[in-house]
Design a protein around this motif. Structure first.
Motif, PDB file in Angstrom:
ATOM      1  N   ALA A  17      11.668  -0.502  -1.698  1.00 28.76           N
ATOM      2  CA  ALA A  17      10.201  -0.504  -1.648  1.00 28.76           C
ATOM      3  C   ALA A  17       9.646  -1.884  -1.987  1.00 28.76           C
ATOM      4  CB  ALA A  17       9.638   0.545  -2.603  1.00 28.76           C
ATOM      5  N   VAL A  70       8.097   2.765   0.988  1.00 29.03           N
ATOM      6  CA  VAL A  70       7.654   3.606  -0.129  1.00 29.03           C
ATOM      7  C   VAL A  70       7.812   5.092   0.182  1.00 29.03           C
ATOM      8  CG1 VAL A  70       5.614   4.318  -1.446  1.00 29.03           C
ATOM      9  CG2 VAL A  70       6.105   1.917  -1.139  1.00 29.03           C
ATOM     10  N   GLY A 120       6.498  -2.670   0.375  1.00 28.50           N
ATOM     11  CA  GLY A 120       5.802  -1.393   0.398  1.00 28.50           C
ATOM     12  C   GLY A 120       6.025  -0.555   1.639  1.00 28.50           C
ATOM     13  N   THR A 121       6.704  -1.097   2.635  1.00 26.58           N
ATOM     14  CA  THR A 121       6.926  -0.334   3.854  1.00 26.58           C
ATOM     15  C   THR A 121       7.851   0.852   3.605  1.00 26.58           C
ATOM     16  OG1 THR A 121       6.733  -2.404   5.066  1.00 26.58           O
ATOM     17  CG2 THR A 121       7.585  -0.541   6.271  1.00 26.58           C
TER      18      THR A 121
END
Length: 140
Positions: A109, A117, A114-115
């Motif tokens: 993450a 997550v 953040g892709t």
């Protein structure tokens, strides 16, 4: 004790990471295909003129780097998840598997900005379940 829930969550997480790997592969392919990449860049510029996109070469380099990070990070996450699920089989080492799930979820993450997550959420839940669930004590 059966660890069916953890294994199912691990499989769902691995499938989600597989989807991210496909997206990363498409991005890498786009970078290597000059005509398609130029068309993609021109479409973005024409549809959103208010966006301040960098020049084409900087965009292409950062786009390719993002794709490589997604591809490699996802493949590694799938591999670690499979190893963790093997460790869960037969309830051999649930604590080690849980730690592997949690570390993988957090690292991917962060590395993927953040892709990963959503995919990591499945691994995180499976890891927490591995650490928290205790085997039933037999009363003799």
């Amino acid at each position: 004790m059966k660890r069916t829930a953890e294994v199912v969550l691990g499989i769902i997480g691995a499938l989600a990471y597989g989807f991210l790997a496909v997206i990363g592969g498409i991005i890498v392919w786009l970078q290597s295909n000059e005509d398609v990449a130029r068309g993609f860049y021109d479409d973005m510029m024409s549809q959103s003129p208010e966006l301040e996109l960098p020049d084409y070469q900087v965009f292409l380099d950062s786009f390719g780097t993002t794709g490589i990070i997604l591809l490699i990070g996802s493949i590694l996450a799938i591999a670690v998840g499979v190893v963790a699920m093997v460790l869960l089989r037969g309830n051999k080492k649930p604590k080690v598997a849980g730690i592997m799930f949690i570390v993988t979820a957090v690292l991917v993450a962060v590395i993927s900005l953040g892709t990963g997550v959503i995919a990591g959420a499945f691994y995180l839940i499976a890891g927490i379940m591995c650490l928290v669930r205790k085997p039933k004590q037999l009363i003799v």
